[in-house]
Design an enzyme around this catalytic site. Structure first.
Site, mmCIF file in Angstrom:
data_model
loop_
_atom_site.group_PDB
_atom_site.id
_atom_site.type_symbol
_atom_site.label_atom_id
_atom_site.label_comp_id
_atom_site.label_asym_id
_atom_site.label_seq_id
_atom_site.Cartn_x
_atom_site.Cartn_y
_atom_site.Cartn_z
ATOM 1 N N CYS A 181 0.819 -1.219 0.000
ATOM 2 C CA CYS A 181 0.000 0.000 0.000
ATOM 3 C C CYS A 181 0.849 1.263 0.000
ATOM 4 O O CYS A 181 0.431 2.302 -0.526
ATOM 5 C CB CYS A 181 -0.932 0.004 1.203
ATOM 6 S SG CYS A 181 -0.095 -0.251 2.788
ATOM 7 N N HIS B 64 -2.460 7.081 2.931
ATOM 8 C CA HIS B 64 -1.004 7.183 3.001
ATOM 9 C C HIS B 64 -0.568 8.384 2.157
ATOM 10 O O HIS B 64 -0.897 8.482 0.977
ATOM 11 C CB HIS B 64 -0.336 5.916 2.455
ATOM 12 C CG HIS B 64 -0.453 4.723 3.351
ATOM 13 N ND1 HIS B 64 -1.027 4.755 4.594
ATOM 14 C CD2 HIS B 64 -0.039 3.423 3.168
ATOM 15 C CE1 HIS B 64 -0.972 3.541 5.148
ATOM 16 N NE2 HIS B 64 -0.376 2.729 4.300
#
Length: 361
Positions: free
Chosen positions: A158, A251
Protein backbone atom coordinates in the site's frame (compact mmCIF):
# COMPACT_ATOMS: atom_id res chain seq x y z
CA UNK A 1 -21.13 -12.70 -18.42
CA UNK A 2 -23.83 -15.39 -18.17
CA UNK A 3 -23.71 -15.48 -14.38
CA UNK A 4 -21.76 -13.85 -11.61
CA UNK A 5 -18.55 -15.65 -10.69
CA UNK A 6 -18.57 -17.32 -7.26
CA UNK A 7 -15.98 -15.80 -4.94
CA UNK A 8 -14.46 -16.83 -1.63
CA UNK A 9 -12.73 -14.42 0.75
CA UNK A 10 -9.92 -16.02 2.78
CA UNK A 11 -9.26 -14.17 6.02
CA UNK A 12 -12.76 -12.68 5.85
CA UNK A 13 -12.96 -11.60 9.51
CA UNK A 14 -9.88 -9.30 9.42
CA UNK A 15 -9.83 -5.66 8.35
CA UNK A 16 -8.81 -6.27 4.72
CA UNK A 17 -11.25 -9.19 4.49
CA UNK A 18 -14.00 -6.89 5.72
CA UNK A 19 -13.00 -4.32 3.11
CA UNK A 20 -13.20 -7.01 0.39
CA UNK A 21 -16.72 -7.90 1.50
CA UNK A 22 -17.83 -4.26 1.53
CA UNK A 23 -16.51 -3.75 -2.01
CA UNK A 24 -18.07 -6.98 -3.29
CA UNK A 25 -21.54 -6.40 -1.81
CA UNK A 26 -23.15 -5.24 -5.08
CA UNK A 27 -20.43 -6.12 -7.56
CA UNK A 28 -21.71 -6.57 -11.13
CA UNK A 29 -19.43 -9.56 -11.88
CA UNK A 30 -18.85 -11.33 -8.56
CA UNK A 31 -20.91 -12.91 -5.78
CA UNK A 32 -19.42 -13.88 -2.42
CA UNK A 33 -20.49 -17.44 -1.60
CA UNK A 34 -17.77 -18.37 0.92
CA UNK A 35 -16.23 -16.53 3.85
CA UNK A 36 -13.30 -18.43 5.33
CA UNK A 37 -11.17 -17.71 8.38
CA UNK A 38 -9.20 -19.38 11.17
CA UNK A 39 -10.42 -22.55 12.92
CA UNK A 40 -11.49 -20.32 15.86
CA UNK A 41 -14.09 -18.64 13.64
CA UNK A 42 -15.09 -21.69 11.59
CA UNK A 43 -18.65 -22.93 12.08
CA UNK A 44 -19.95 -19.58 13.36
CA UNK A 45 -22.24 -17.14 11.60
CA UNK A 46 -20.10 -14.43 10.02
CA UNK A 47 -21.69 -11.74 12.20
CA UNK A 48 -20.92 -13.75 15.35
CA UNK A 49 -17.38 -14.57 14.25
CA UNK A 50 -16.59 -10.88 13.73
CA UNK A 51 -18.40 -9.85 16.92
CA UNK A 52 -17.47 -6.30 17.88
CA UNK A 53 -14.51 -6.23 15.49
CA UNK A 54 -16.28 -4.82 12.42
CA UNK A 55 -13.88 -2.02 11.40
CA UNK A 56 -15.55 -0.46 8.38
CA UNK A 57 -17.35 2.88 8.70
CA UNK A 58 -20.30 1.41 6.77
CA UNK A 59 -22.49 -1.29 8.38
CA UNK A 60 -21.84 -5.00 7.82
CA UNK A 61 -23.73 -6.01 4.66
CA UNK A 62 -26.87 -8.02 5.52
CA UNK A 63 -26.06 -10.60 2.83
CA UNK A 64 -23.02 -11.86 4.76
CA UNK A 65 -24.28 -11.92 8.34
CA UNK A 66 -25.74 -15.43 8.19
CA UNK A 67 -23.01 -17.02 6.08
CA UNK A 68 -21.34 -19.82 8.04
CA UNK A 69 -17.60 -19.23 8.23
CA UNK A 70 -15.58 -22.07 6.70
CA UNK A 71 -12.17 -23.17 7.95
CA UNK A 72 -9.60 -21.57 5.64
CA UNK A 73 -7.43 -24.68 6.04
CA UNK A 74 -10.14 -26.90 4.50
CA UNK A 75 -8.77 -26.04 1.09
CA UNK A 76 -10.65 -28.64 -0.98
CA UNK A 77 -13.98 -27.87 0.70
CA UNK A 78 -13.67 -24.13 0.06
CA UNK A 79 -12.31 -24.57 -3.48
CA UNK A 80 -15.27 -26.78 -4.42
CA UNK A 81 -17.68 -23.87 -3.82
CA UNK A 82 -15.93 -21.07 -5.71
CA UNK A 83 -14.55 -19.96 -9.07
CA UNK A 84 -11.69 -18.01 -7.44
CA UNK A 85 -10.64 -16.54 -4.08
CA UNK A 86 -9.30 -13.32 -2.63
CA UNK A 87 -6.65 -13.90 0.02
CA UNK A 88 -6.25 -11.68 3.08
CA UNK A 89 -5.18 -14.35 5.58
CA UNK A 90 -3.26 -13.45 8.73
CA UNK A 91 -0.54 -16.12 8.97
CA UNK A 92 3.23 -16.37 8.83
CA UNK A 93 4.85 -15.74 5.45
CA UNK A 94 5.63 -19.44 4.94
CA UNK A 95 2.08 -20.46 5.91
CA UNK A 96 0.62 -17.93 3.47
CA UNK A 97 2.87 -19.16 0.66
CA UNK A 98 1.83 -22.76 1.33
CA UNK A 99 -1.92 -22.15 1.61
CA UNK A 100 -2.11 -19.90 -1.47
CA UNK A 101 -0.26 -22.51 -3.53
CA UNK A 102 -2.57 -25.20 -2.14
CA UNK A 103 -5.62 -23.25 -3.37
CA UNK A 104 -4.00 -22.66 -6.77
CA UNK A 105 -3.32 -26.39 -7.11
CA UNK A 106 -7.06 -27.09 -6.72
CA UNK A 107 -7.43 -25.10 -10.00
CA UNK A 108 -8.68 -22.08 -8.04
CA UNK A 109 -7.12 -18.72 -8.99
CA UNK A 110 -5.89 -16.73 -5.98
CA UNK A 111 -5.77 -12.93 -6.03
CA UNK A 112 -3.83 -11.98 -2.92
CA UNK A 113 -3.45 -8.88 -0.80
CA UNK A 114 -0.59 -10.55 1.12
CA UNK A 115 3.12 -9.90 0.68
CA UNK A 116 4.27 -13.53 0.89
CA UNK A 117 4.41 -14.20 -2.87
CA UNK A 118 5.45 -10.71 -4.04
CA UNK A 119 8.98 -11.95 -4.78
CA UNK A 120 8.11 -15.43 -6.04
CA UNK A 121 9.77 -15.29 -9.45
CA UNK A 122 6.74 -16.33 -11.54
CA UNK A 123 4.00 -14.61 -9.50
CA UNK A 124 2.89 -11.31 -11.07
CA UNK A 125 2.77 -8.29 -8.72
CA UNK A 126 0.62 -5.78 -10.53
CA UNK A 127 -0.86 -2.30 -10.45
CA UNK A 128 -3.22 -2.75 -13.42
CA UNK A 129 -2.65 0.78 -14.76
CA UNK A 130 1.14 0.26 -14.71
CA UNK A 131 2.23 -3.29 -15.53
CA UNK A 132 -0.67 -5.56 -16.59
CA UNK A 133 1.69 -7.22 -19.10
CA UNK A 134 3.26 -9.04 -16.13
CA UNK A 135 0.14 -11.23 -15.91
CA UNK A 136 1.60 -13.12 -18.90
CA UNK A 137 4.01 -14.85 -16.45
CA UNK A 138 0.99 -16.79 -15.15
CA UNK A 139 1.49 -19.33 -17.96
CA UNK A 140 4.98 -20.14 -16.60
CA UNK A 141 3.60 -20.35 -13.08
CA UNK A 142 0.91 -22.82 -14.15
CA UNK A 143 3.59 -25.10 -15.62
CA UNK A 144 5.49 -25.03 -12.31
CA UNK A 145 2.33 -25.71 -10.29
CA UNK A 146 1.02 -28.30 -12.75
CA UNK A 147 -2.30 -26.49 -13.14
CA UNK A 148 -4.61 -25.59 -16.02
CA UNK A 149 -6.46 -22.64 -14.47
CA UNK A 150 -5.07 -22.28 -10.94
CA UNK A 151 -2.52 -19.53 -10.22
CA UNK A 152 -1.56 -16.77 -7.78
CA UNK A 153 -1.47 -13.04 -8.57
CA UNK A 154 -0.67 -10.32 -6.04
CA UNK A 155 -0.88 -6.56 -5.66
CA UNK A 156 2.03 -4.54 -4.27
CA UNK A 157 2.40 -2.80 -0.93
CA UNK A 158 0.00 0.00 0.00
CA UNK A 159 2.85 2.43 0.73
CA UNK A 160 3.98 2.74 -2.91
CA UNK A 161 0.59 3.63 -4.40
CA UNK A 162 0.92 7.34 -3.61
CA UNK A 163 4.10 7.80 -5.66
CA UNK A 164 4.84 4.84 -7.99
CA UNK A 165 1.93 5.70 -10.36
CA UNK A 166 3.20 9.30 -10.46
CA UNK A 167 6.73 8.24 -11.37
CA UNK A 168 5.31 5.87 -13.97
CA UNK A 169 3.41 8.73 -15.60
CA UNK A 170 6.78 10.49 -15.90
CA UNK A 171 8.83 7.52 -17.11
CA UNK A 172 9.73 9.12 -20.50
CA UNK A 173 11.70 11.76 -18.57
CA UNK A 174 13.65 8.92 -16.87
CA UNK A 175 13.54 9.46 -13.09
CA UNK A 176 17.00 8.54 -11.75
CA UNK A 177 16.92 9.22 -8.02
CA UNK A 178 13.90 9.34 -5.71
CA UNK A 179 13.78 10.25 -1.99
CA UNK A 180 10.46 9.41 -0.29
CA UNK A 181 8.99 9.81 3.16
CA UNK A 182 5.61 8.16 3.65
CA UNK A 183 3.14 9.14 6.36
CA UNK A 184 1.03 6.04 6.83
CA UNK A 185 -2.43 5.56 8.31
CA UNK A 186 -3.13 3.18 11.19
CA UNK A 187 -5.54 1.08 9.11
CA UNK A 188 -2.42 -0.08 7.26
CA UNK A 189 -1.67 -2.02 10.45
CA UNK A 190 -5.24 -3.36 10.54
CA UNK A 191 -6.11 -0.98 13.38
CA UNK A 192 -8.63 1.70 14.30
CA UNK A 193 -8.19 4.30 17.06
CA UNK A 194 -10.40 2.10 19.25
CA UNK A 195 -7.81 -0.70 18.92
CA UNK A 196 -4.77 1.58 19.14
CA UNK A 197 -5.55 4.56 21.41
CA UNK A 198 -1.84 5.26 21.98
CA UNK A 199 -1.61 6.44 18.34
CA UNK A 200 -3.80 9.47 19.07
CA UNK A 201 -1.59 12.56 19.04
CA UNK A 202 1.44 10.37 18.30
CA UNK A 203 3.74 9.37 15.46
CA UNK A 204 5.98 6.30 15.32
CA UNK A 205 9.05 6.66 13.05
CA UNK A 206 9.28 2.98 12.17
CA UNK A 207 7.03 0.44 10.42
CA UNK A 208 8.58 -3.02 10.21
CA UNK A 209 9.52 -4.05 6.66
CA UNK A 210 7.88 -1.03 5.01
CA UNK A 211 11.00 0.84 3.97
CA UNK A 212 12.47 -2.15 2.12
CA UNK A 213 9.15 -2.77 0.35
CA UNK A 214 8.84 0.91 -0.55
CA UNK A 215 12.31 0.97 -2.09
CA UNK A 216 12.24 -2.39 -3.92
CA UNK A 217 8.67 -3.18 -4.99
CA UNK A 218 8.42 -0.33 -7.54
CA UNK A 219 11.48 -1.80 -9.30
CA UNK A 220 9.75 -5.17 -9.65
CA UNK A 221 6.65 -3.45 -11.06
CA UNK A 222 8.85 -1.67 -13.63
CA UNK A 223 10.73 -4.89 -14.44
CA UNK A 224 10.32 -7.22 -17.41
CA UNK A 225 9.59 -10.88 -18.04
CA UNK A 226 12.62 -12.92 -18.97
CA UNK A 227 11.97 -16.63 -19.49
CA UNK A 228 10.02 -17.89 -16.47
CA UNK A 229 10.68 -14.96 -14.13
CA UNK A 230 10.17 -11.23 -13.66
CA UNK A 231 13.48 -9.38 -13.60
CA UNK A 232 13.30 -6.09 -11.62
CA UNK A 233 14.34 -2.78 -13.13
CA UNK A 234 17.58 -1.24 -11.88
CA UNK A 235 16.45 2.38 -11.80
CA UNK A 236 15.43 4.76 -10.42
CA UNK A 237 17.31 4.43 -7.15
CA UNK A 238 14.78 4.89 -4.34
CA UNK A 239 15.43 5.61 -0.66
CA UNK A 240 12.53 5.77 1.77
CA UNK A 241 11.50 6.44 5.36
CA UNK A 242 8.09 5.26 6.60
CA UNK A 243 6.31 6.93 9.51
CA UNK A 244 3.07 5.85 11.23
CA UNK A 245 0.80 8.86 11.80
CA UNK A 246 -2.52 9.37 13.68
CA UNK A 247 -4.78 9.11 10.62
CA UNK A 248 -7.35 6.34 10.04
CA UNK A 249 -7.13 5.99 6.23
CA UNK A 250 -4.73 7.41 3.67
CA UNK A 251 -1.00 7.18 3.00
CA UNK A 252 0.71 10.46 2.12
CA UNK A 253 4.16 10.65 0.48
CA UNK A 254 6.60 13.55 0.34
CA UNK A 255 8.78 12.87 -2.71
CA UNK A 256 11.93 14.37 -4.26
CA UNK A 257 12.91 13.37 -7.82
CA UNK A 258 15.94 13.82 -10.06
CA UNK A 259 15.41 13.17 -13.79
CA UNK A 260 17.83 12.22 -16.53
CA UNK A 261 15.91 14.55 -18.84
CA UNK A 262 14.48 17.37 -16.73
CA UNK A 263 11.00 18.36 -17.98
CA UNK A 264 9.02 21.51 -17.29
CA UNK A 265 6.45 21.63 -14.51
CA UNK A 266 3.71 22.01 -17.15
CA UNK A 267 4.88 18.84 -18.93
CA UNK A 268 4.81 16.90 -15.65
CA UNK A 269 1.30 18.03 -14.75
CA UNK A 270 0.04 17.25 -18.27
CA UNK A 271 1.41 13.69 -18.01
CA UNK A 272 -0.35 13.18 -14.66
CA UNK A 273 -3.83 14.32 -15.64
CA UNK A 274 -3.75 12.57 -19.02
CA UNK A 275 -2.46 9.29 -17.61
CA UNK A 276 -4.65 6.29 -18.40
CA UNK A 277 -4.10 2.56 -18.31
CA UNK A 278 -5.87 -0.54 -19.58
CA UNK A 279 -8.41 -0.55 -16.69
CA UNK A 280 -9.71 2.80 -17.95
CA UNK A 281 -9.77 1.60 -21.58
CA UNK A 282 -11.58 -1.60 -20.56
CA UNK A 283 -13.95 0.37 -18.30
CA UNK A 284 -13.49 -2.14 -15.47
CA UNK A 285 -16.10 -1.80 -12.69
CA UNK A 286 -13.62 -0.64 -10.01
CA UNK A 287 -11.36 1.44 -12.27
CA UNK A 288 -11.22 5.17 -11.51
CA UNK A 289 -12.24 7.28 -14.47
CA UNK A 290 -9.44 9.72 -13.56
CA UNK A 291 -6.48 7.73 -12.21
CA UNK A 292 -4.38 10.72 -11.05
CA UNK A 293 -5.66 14.20 -10.21
CA UNK A 294 -3.44 17.26 -9.81
CA UNK A 295 -4.52 19.82 -7.20
CA UNK A 296 -3.24 23.39 -7.56
CA UNK A 297 -3.98 24.66 -4.02
CA UNK A 298 -0.94 24.91 -1.72
CA UNK A 299 -2.73 22.98 1.04
CA UNK A 300 -3.71 19.92 -1.03
CA UNK A 301 -3.88 16.97 -1.15
CA UNK A 302 -5.41 16.50 2.29
CA UNK A 303 -6.68 13.29 3.86
CA UNK A 304 -10.01 14.83 4.88
CA UNK A 305 -10.70 16.27 1.42
CA UNK A 306 -9.00 13.93 -1.02
CA UNK A 307 -8.52 10.40 0.30
CA UNK A 308 -11.84 9.22 -1.20
CA UNK A 309 -11.10 10.60 -4.68
CA UNK A 310 -12.62 8.23 -7.26
CA UNK A 311 -14.10 6.11 -4.43
CA UNK A 312 -10.62 5.70 -2.99
CA UNK A 313 -9.19 4.25 -6.20
CA UNK A 314 -7.53 7.40 -7.54
CA UNK A 315 -4.25 9.08 -6.63
CA UNK A 316 -4.05 12.77 -5.65
CA UNK A 317 -0.94 14.91 -6.28
CA UNK A 318 -0.12 18.45 -5.28
CA UNK A 319 2.65 20.93 -4.40
CA UNK A 320 4.74 20.04 -7.44
CA UNK A 321 7.60 22.51 -7.56
CA UNK A 322 11.27 22.79 -8.39
CA UNK A 323 13.74 21.87 -5.64
CA UNK A 324 17.11 23.35 -4.72
CA UNK A 325 18.88 19.95 -4.56
CA UNK A 326 16.71 17.61 -6.67
CA UNK A 327 14.80 18.59 -9.81
CA UNK A 328 11.27 18.51 -8.38
CA UNK A 329 9.34 17.66 -5.24
CA UNK A 330 5.67 16.83 -4.72
CA UNK A 331 3.10 15.40 -2.30
CA UNK A 332 1.11 12.27 -3.21
CA UNK A 333 -1.90 10.69 -1.48
CA UNK A 334 -3.67 7.36 -1.90
CA UNK A 335 -6.26 5.38 0.08
CA UNK A 336 -4.33 2.54 1.67
CA UNK A 337 -7.14 -0.02 2.16
CA UNK A 338 -8.90 0.75 -1.14
CA UNK A 339 -6.37 1.44 -3.91
CA UNK A 340 -3.61 0.14 -1.64
CA UNK A 341 -5.19 -3.12 -0.51
CA UNK A 342 -8.58 -4.72 -1.23
CA UNK A 343 -9.54 -2.32 -4.02
CA UNK A 344 -6.23 -2.84 -5.80
CA UNK A 345 -6.65 -6.61 -5.60
CA UNK A 346 -10.25 -6.35 -6.83
CA UNK A 347 -9.08 -4.31 -9.84
CA UNK A 348 -6.49 -7.02 -10.58
CA UNK A 349 -9.24 -9.65 -10.47
CA UNK A 350 -11.43 -7.61 -12.81
CA UNK A 351 -8.58 -7.28 -15.30
CA UNK A 352 -7.86 -11.02 -15.06
CA UNK A 353 -11.56 -11.74 -15.63
CA UNK A 354 -11.74 -9.39 -18.62
CA UNK A 355 -8.71 -11.18 -20.13
CA UNK A 356 -10.11 -14.69 -19.39
CA UNK A 357 -7.46 -15.70 -16.86
CA UNK A 358 -10.34 -16.06 -14.37
CA UNK A 359 -13.42 -17.87 -15.63
CA UNK A 360 -16.25 -19.97 -14.25
CA UNK A 361 -15.18 -23.47 -13.28
Amino acid sequence: MDRKLKVGVLGATGMVGQRFLSLLENHPWYEVVVVAASPNSAGKRYEDAVGGRWKMTTPMPEAYKDLIVMNVNDVDAVAKEVDFVFSAVDMTKDEIKAIEEAYAKTETPVVSNNSAHRWTKDVPMVVPEINPEHFAIIESQKKRLGTKRGFIAVKPNCSIQSYAPVLNAWKEFEPEEVVVTTYQAISGAGKTFKDWPEMEGNIIPFIGGEEEKSEKEPLRIWGHIEGDEIVPATSPKITCQCVRVPVLNGHTAAVFVRFKNKPSKEELIKKLVEYKGEPQELNLPSAPKQFIQYLTEDNRPQISLDVDFEKGMGVSVGRLREDTIYDYKFIGLSHNTLRGAAGGALLCAEYLTAKNFIQAK
